[in-house]
Design an enzyme around this catalytic site. Sequence first.
Site, short mmCIF file in Angstrom:
data_model
loop_
_atom_site.label_atom_id
_atom_site.label_comp_id
_atom_site.label_asym_id
_atom_site.label_seq_id
_atom_site.Cartn_x
_atom_site.Cartn_y
_atom_site.Cartn_z
N ASN A 105 -9.20 30.05 3.15
CA ASN A 105 -8.44 31.05 3.93
C ASN A 105 -7.98 32.18 3.04
O ASN A 105 -7.47 31.97 1.95
CB ASN A 105 -7.20 30.39 4.52
N HIS A 108 -14.36 26.92 -6.58
CA HIS A 108 -15.17 27.16 -5.37
C HIS A 108 -14.40 27.97 -4.33
O HIS A 108 -14.88 28.99 -3.84
CB HIS A 108 -15.61 25.80 -4.80
N GLU A 109 -13.20 27.51 -4.02
CA GLU A 109 -12.43 28.21 -2.98
C GLU A 109 -12.03 29.61 -3.45
O GLU A 109 -12.07 30.56 -2.68
CB GLU A 109 -11.18 27.41 -2.58
N GLY A 126 -12.62 18.89 1.56
CA GLY A 126 -11.98 19.06 0.25
C GLY A 126 -10.94 20.17 0.27
O GLY A 126 -9.79 19.97 -0.12
N ALA A 127 -11.33 21.35 0.72
CA ALA A 127 -10.41 22.49 0.71
C ALA A 127 -10.98 23.62 1.54
O ALA A 127 -12.13 23.55 1.98
CB ALA A 127 -10.20 22.96 -0.72
N GLU A 167 -21.92 29.34 1.45
CA GLU A 167 -21.72 28.04 0.79
C GLU A 167 -22.71 27.80 -0.35
O GLU A 167 -22.33 27.34 -1.43
CB GLU A 167 -21.76 26.90 1.82
N GLU A 215 -11.84 26.97 10.10
CA GLU A 215 -13.28 26.90 10.01
C GLU A 215 -13.73 25.54 10.55
O GLU A 215 -13.11 24.54 10.23
CB GLU A 215 -13.76 27.03 8.55
N1 TRP Z 1 -15.45 26.30 3.89
C1 TRP Z 1 -14.92 25.14 3.24
C2 TRP Z 1 -15.52 25.11 1.85
O1 TRP Z 1 -16.65 24.96 1.65
C3 TRP Z 1 -15.19 23.83 3.87
C4 TRP Z 1 -14.87 23.57 5.28
C5 TRP Z 1 -15.63 23.79 6.34
C6 TRP Z 1 -13.81 22.83 5.79
N2 TRP Z 1 -15.12 23.23 7.47
C7 TRP Z 1 -14.01 22.64 7.14
C8 TRP Z 1 -12.70 22.30 5.20
C9 TRP Z 1 -13.14 21.87 7.93
C10 TRP Z 1 -11.83 21.57 5.98
C11 TRP Z 1 -12.05 21.34 7.32
O2 TRP Z 1 -14.89 25.33 0.90
ZN ZN Z 2 -17.29 26.51 0.42
#
Ligand code: TRP
Ligand code: ZN
Length: 850
Positions: free
Chosen positions: A258, A290-291, A254-255, A313, A122
């Site tokens: 996937n 969250h994840e 943060g995380a 989000e 992402e």
């Molecule tokens: N989708 C992730 C979240 O909100 C965050 C995210 C978006 C991300 N782009 C990223 C994490 C690039 C790491 C690197 O939980």
């Molecule tokens: Zn998120």
Amino acid sequence: MKDAAPQPIYLADYTPPAFLIDTVELTFLLNPTATRVISKIRFTPNPNATSKEFFLHGEELTLIRATIDGKEITPEFVEDGLTADVPDAPFTWETEVEIAPEDNTALSGLYMSNGMYCTQCEAEGFRRITYYPDRPDVMAPFKVRIEGTDPVLLSNGNPTASGDGWAEWHDPWPKPAYLFALVAGDLVARDDSFTTMSGKEVDLKLWVRPGDEGKTAFGMQALKDSMKWDEEVYGREYDLDIFQIVAVSDFNMGAMENKGLNIFNTSAVLASPETSTDANFERIEAIIAHEYFHNWTGNRITCRDWFQLSLKEGLTVFRDQQFSGDMRSKAVCRINDVSALRGRQFREDNGPLAHQVQPDSFVEINNFYTATIYEKGAELIGMMKTLVGDDAYAKALDLYFERHDGEAATIEDWVKVFEDSTGRDLTHFRRWYKQAGTPRVAVSDDWKDGTYTLTLRQSTPPTPGQDEKLPQHIPFAVGLLNPNGDEVVSTQILELTEAEQSFTFEGLAAKPVPSLLRHFSAPVILERDSSPEERAFLLAHDTDPFNKWEAGRTLAKDVLVALVTGEDAPLEAYLDAITVMLRDESLDPAFRALTLGLPSQDDLAQTLFDAGITPDPQKIYRAQQTLWQAMAEHLQDHLPRMMAEMDVTEPFAPNAEQAGKRALGLGLLNLLNRLDGGAAAQTLYDKADNMTLRLGALGYLLQAQKGDAALADFRKQFEDDDLVMDKWFSLQVYHAVPDEAADVVEKLSKDPAFNWKNPNRFRALFGALAMNPAGFHHSSGKAYELGADWLIKLDPVNPQIAARMTSAFETWRRYDADRQAMMKAQIERMLNAEGISRDSQEMLGRILNG
Ligand code: TRP
Ligand code: ZN
């Protein structure tokens, strides 16, 4: 082309994909400098397409071969990818490409961290792995085969087969490429399992590097709590045989959610009492939730395009905030969430980077993972819930999952679900998604012949590209107290939809005191001229815990502003009120601790600026110090006893109750430290058996200029622990006195442990500098220059992080002419740096011109 302004893309230009994908098969032959990726993709023309052009994204790929239905072809390379002549019927596309994970310092796509392979796709990282329609509305089931020498080989979905040097995975749920993940390395797992509400057994694995096993218990428990909560509160069950989390040291955020294989920054998952603070535990619990929650709000229902980012989000942040409120103290969580919103989102919304929750255009999507998309997006969902009520919210969510499961949806779909399930017209509410900026709501009141009238006036200041603002639909929660402190009108929701509206309350015996915008029912700035007496009254009597705290905060703000401007400060009223509150044992210690944290220096700078006063960062800093000193002296006689009452005698647990006691104990130590020159802090540092108290004590020792020995001791103890060393770096910057902050950073940047390519370490140093406003905005301009030097250095290596951190400069127009000139010069210097990334170019351009 290099220096041309990067071109934005527009929501209005959205068209459906020309081809859909039935199946994807990927084979990875892993090698640090030459990984081969073989893809076999079954394409079908999209019957709803408006174009027949076959286009695949690709970036930094070396094409080895390409075939269509087994026949070798030569594709045409175009900007950002390739095109080819393809049949107007289903066909099989195969390519082999080569990539070099070891050289991938941007940490997007397939890269290496600490000797292990991992991915971050992402938003647009998959195109750095193979040629593919890298857009979220193209969803497909994936089969993956990994060949490599690493003992552990992981991908999304369920494991199907494995042998010596290879493993195969199958993810049956169609997903967009941004949810793809692969991990390979020398890893060990904490194993557990979860039985879902329909009785299915799910394997749980939390993978870490050998040596980190001792930091996995808390994360695993948080995962199981999240799975249970999502079943109980949202009726959402997990949908694969296995759910895995992997901890990675080099990670941009943060995380990442996937499918079935979440990848986490080590800082967002590894925890132990000896190395993590209570705040770390709380954040880790929230991020794991969250994840995990993304599995439904993000993965099963994903986004049609990146303009819809807040669809997943905002909703997922709202859900993780609800979860934390249920696991801990609702009131304390709400106060912390609002403080973060004000600190980050209001700052963004009131500066050159202000943007809509659903933007109309962007240049680089990575620059839009913002507080506005996430935290303001969550507030919009909270407002919808307030407007329709809890039951209707639950019904709307059921309809959302039923109607859109398996789809790539839009924010419009989301709002429509609420309209269809409640029968309410939300046309007006939709403005919240399209109008940037923080509304101001000015309140005045009137009392005549037993009728109390509240008049609310709303307006939103212009933001870049949006001069005219319309009134918003604001759920405004109000309660009324009578003069002896009893609540005479319990919380009700006033719906403000026009620029100005009055609301009357009849049958009251005396003029009431209003408790306004309870639980912060809308993300607005409340403007009300109020006396210190009224604030103190609400602090003592308000039954809404958020507003009780808010009364103390606004009173503190009045005092600080007066200290800065040299006006008469309502200091006595504040000190008396705060003393009563601190000594009120019916109140949760965590709540009392929050009242000891003064409004931030950045918040004060914005408040002064809004009032037409040019903020002086040094004066703001000194006002804060003065107020803490006054509090210390005022509470002097009570401090030792109050602190002793906060001692935790049971074994350490990272729960809200113990954390609250530690927070209040440390808040009081901050005061005592100003009277005893660091003596109590040293005692605490020496006896502390957990990181919360140890780090707290170390910070106060630094503040008292007595930290040298403890700093050296701390380093010696934790030298091999990267996450703790990050704290060692940031604490010194955070607590540096303004005159020395830039020098401290410069010195630390030469420390052999300053591994600047690691995002956590870079942020530990330079993020902390931005969090020390009096140091960053020092009149010498040295910190501006040092910050810019390092962002220029980082940008070619990791443009995502560099671009994000340019926001340290976003407030430049707030300050005096000298500071403005110095900051502007640095912004321009960065903008003109050779080879500046698209990411940073967009951010700096917006900061400069917005
Ligand atoms: N989708 C992730 C979240 O909100 C965050 C995210 C978006 C991300 N782009 C990223 C994490 C690039 C790491 C690197 O939980
Ligand atoms: Zn998120």
